[in-house]
Design a protein around this motif. Structure first.
Motif, mmCIF file in Angstrom:
data_model
loop_
_atom_site.group_PDB
_atom_site.id
_atom_site.type_symbol
_atom_site.label_atom_id
_atom_site.label_comp_id
_atom_site.label_asym_id
_atom_site.label_seq_id
_atom_site.Cartn_x
_atom_site.Cartn_y
_atom_site.Cartn_z
ATOM 1 N N ALA A 61 40.191 41.222 37.560
ATOM 2 C CA ALA A 61 40.460 41.831 36.257
ATOM 3 C C ALA A 61 41.625 41.150 35.556
ATOM 4 O O ALA A 61 42.330 41.764 34.764
ATOM 5 C CB ALA A 61 40.749 43.330 36.418
ATOM 6 N N GLU B 271 38.822 44.795 41.095
ATOM 7 C CA GLU B 271 40.177 44.225 41.122
ATOM 8 C C GLU B 271 40.899 44.663 42.394
ATOM 9 O O GLU B 271 40.958 45.856 42.707
ATOM 10 C CB GLU B 271 40.958 44.690 39.901
ATOM 11 C CG GLU B 271 42.440 44.390 39.908
ATOM 12 C CD GLU B 271 42.753 42.904 40.093
ATOM 13 O OE1 GLU B 271 43.603 42.591 40.932
ATOM 14 O OE2 GLU B 271 42.131 42.075 39.399
ATOM 15 N N GLU C 70 46.048 47.565 42.540
ATOM 16 C CA GLU C 70 45.839 48.957 42.136
ATOM 17 C C GLU C 70 45.685 49.075 40.617
ATOM 18 O O GLU C 70 45.028 49.985 40.118
ATOM 19 C CB GLU C 70 47.009 49.816 42.604
ATOM 20 C CG GLU C 70 47.093 49.997 44.114
ATOM 21 C CD GLU C 70 45.900 50.761 44.676
ATOM 22 O OE1 GLU C 70 45.300 51.558 43.935
ATOM 23 O OE2 GLU C 70 45.563 50.530 45.850
ATOM 24 N N THR C 71 46.311 48.147 39.899
ATOM 25 C CA THR C 71 46.270 48.157 38.440
ATOM 26 C C THR C 71 46.014 46.735 37.952
ATOM 27 O O THR C 71 46.637 45.794 38.439
ATOM 28 C CB THR C 71 47.599 48.647 37.849
ATOM 29 O OG1 THR C 71 47.943 49.899 38.437
ATOM 30 C CG2 THR C 71 47.499 48.811 36.339
ATOM 31 N N PRO C 72 45.109 46.536 37.001
ATOM 32 C CA PRO C 72 44.883 45.188 36.481
ATOM 33 C C PRO C 72 46.170 44.574 35.937
ATOM 34 O O PRO C 72 46.968 45.253 35.280
ATOM 35 C CB PRO C 72 43.865 45.411 35.351
ATOM 36 C CG PRO C 72 43.163 46.670 35.721
ATOM 37 C CD PRO C 72 44.201 47.521 36.394
ATOM 38 N N ALA D 274 43.498 48.622 31.633
ATOM 39 C CA ALA D 274 42.380 49.282 32.314
ATOM 40 C C ALA D 274 41.711 50.294 31.401
ATOM 41 O O ALA D 274 40.471 50.407 31.357
ATOM 42 C CB ALA D 274 42.880 49.964 33.592
ATOM 43 N N LEU E 38 35.379 50.286 36.341
ATOM 44 C CA LEU E 38 36.467 49.507 36.919
ATOM 45 C C LEU E 38 36.821 50.044 38.299
ATOM 46 O O LEU E 38 37.168 51.213 38.445
ATOM 47 C CB LEU E 38 37.692 49.547 35.998
ATOM 48 C CG LEU E 38 38.934 48.789 36.450
ATOM 49 C CD1 LEU E 38 38.641 47.309 36.630
ATOM 50 C CD2 LEU E 38 40.066 48.991 35.447
ATOM 51 N N THR F 69 39.455 49.511 41.258
ATOM 52 C CA THR F 69 40.730 48.871 41.569
ATOM 53 C C THR F 69 41.175 49.196 42.988
ATOM 54 O O THR F 69 40.677 50.137 43.617
ATOM 55 C CB THR F 69 41.823 49.316 40.583
ATOM 56 O OG1 THR F 69 41.988 50.741 40.683
ATOM 57 C CG2 THR F 69 41.456 48.939 39.150
#
Length: 401
Positions: free
Chosen positions: A151, A173, A176-178, A192, A202, A204
């Protein structure tokens, strides 16, 4: 100097060749490129070309007349396999050896791939025009399920383009967070949410274990055990600088060609673009930058350094800048942001996904992120370039509100 070899026929290399001529160099310039296509622009590959909105002719970097004016000798479809820095000699895959007084190394980078997916049809990376046209042909065929692995900005642009074509998209991805390592968790969540707003599934905090299928991709197996049905898989998990051919060159290689602050890698040898690593005194760090704007500016700076020989030349100390078009959002980032920086939204709102936010570290403003806020990004970019303190940036923000 009477002759220069430019290894790499993409943006950085071509801007170097163009700058050599602009600065008055009238010697021989040979351009070596491993693709057979004439030099072209890469950013539209994941957007307008992939969407089918632009013909390939539109991304050419030069028209025929402009190329003729540069008076270049071409070695397209020729891969450089080794280099001797001491003699400034490039050896091509067919055995031809080219020597010159000066060499520009601008071989860019190649996409990382997923182990185990080799030979499976329907699995792609996206770096070249051929890659973009191949994925576009898959999209034209109307696949039911597209899986994008990664991502980051390339993966996000491919996902946005696929959704714009009405395709069902899942984006996977590992973080944990793009973009958490670049933008921080809060701004990564905003990215996100933009994709969630447009119907992307999505996933993650999960990796890809394997891609399976009988000769063609059919499922993407995730590390949490989930299995995603897939007709097309596009992998966007970063790039590796193209330095393998330089292993015995005598140059220092460390995640790129190591240069001094003027882009000089060795006497008569400079590097530019995605392959170059140099100390940027503005930020006090060694960096390798994979952005369009840096390729343009560093190609020009490298050419000037080559012509300066032992004379004085300015350090290359830009504020890196790039943009990414996703759906109806133009995302722009200038500077060097990090996950632990202090972040302040200076205009707009995160909820509307239209804002500008600045990043502070060690008492300085180091970056600005904008969602549909180009004017503000350019304003704060100038502050970064001037070495403004964090307090000065905050005061400027208050004066604009």
């Amino acid at each position: 100097m009477k002759s220069v070899i430019v290894v790499g026929a993409s943006l950085a290399g071509m801007r170097a060749a163009e700058s050599l001529r602009r600065e008055g160099f009238d010697g021989a310039i040979t351009v070596v490129g491993d693709e057979t296509d004439a030099p072209y622009d890469r950013p539209p590959l994941s957007k307008q070309v992939l969407a089918g909105e632009w013909a390939t002719e539109r991304i050419a970097l030069y028209d025929a007349a402009s190329l003729a004016d540069l008076r270049l000798t071409w070695r397209l479809g020729a891969r450089a396999v080794s280099f001797e820095a001491a003699s400034r000699t490039v050896t091509l895959a067919d055995g031809e050896r080219l020597a010159a007084d000066g060499v520009v190394i601008a071989t860019g980078a190649r996409p990382r791939t997923l182990r185990g997916a080799e030979g499976l049809a329907g699995v792609y990376t996206l770096r070249t025009l051929a890659d973009s046209l191949a994925v576009r042909a898959e999209f034209d065929a109307g696949p039911q399920r597209v899986v994008v692995v990664g991502a980051g900005f390339i993966g996000a642009e491919v996902a946005a383009t696929a959704r714009g074509r009405g395709l069902d998209v899942t984006m996977v991805e590992m973080a944990e967070t793009p973009l958490e390592r670049v933008l921080g968790a809060e701004m990564g969540r905003v990215c996100a949410e933009v994709h969630a707003d447009h119907g992307v599934d999505l996933r993650t905090g999960v990796g890809v274990e394997s891609i399976t299928g009988a000769g063609r991709a059919e499922q993407v197996v995730l590390s949490d055990g989930a299995r995603l049905e897939a007709d097309v898989v596009v992998v966007g998990v970063g790039v590796v600088p193209n330095t393998d051919w330089l292993a015995s060159s005598g140059l220092e290689i460390d995640d790129g060609v190591v240069c001094d602050e003027t882009c000089l890698a060795a006497p008569g040898v400079v590097a530019a673009g995605d392959v170059a690593r140099w100390p940027n005194r503005l930020f006090g760090e060694s960096m390798r930058v994979e952005h369009w704007d840096n390729a343009v500016e560093q190609g020009m700076a490298a050419a000037r350094r080559l012509l300066a020989a032992g004379g004085a030349t300015e350090p290359f100390a830009p504020v890196p800048w790039f943009w990414s078009d996703q759906y109806d959002r133009k995302i722009q980032l200038a500077g060097r942001s990090g996950p632990d920086d202090e972040v302040v939204v200076v205009t707009g709102s995160l909820e509307e996904r239209r804002f500008a936010a600045i990043y502070g570290r060690a008492g300085r403003i180091v970056a600005v992120l904008g969602f549909n806020r180009p004017r503000h990004v350019m304003q704060y970019r100038r502050l970064i370039a001037s070495g403004a303190t964090w307090d000065e940036a905050l005061e400027f923000a208050r004066s604009q509100s």
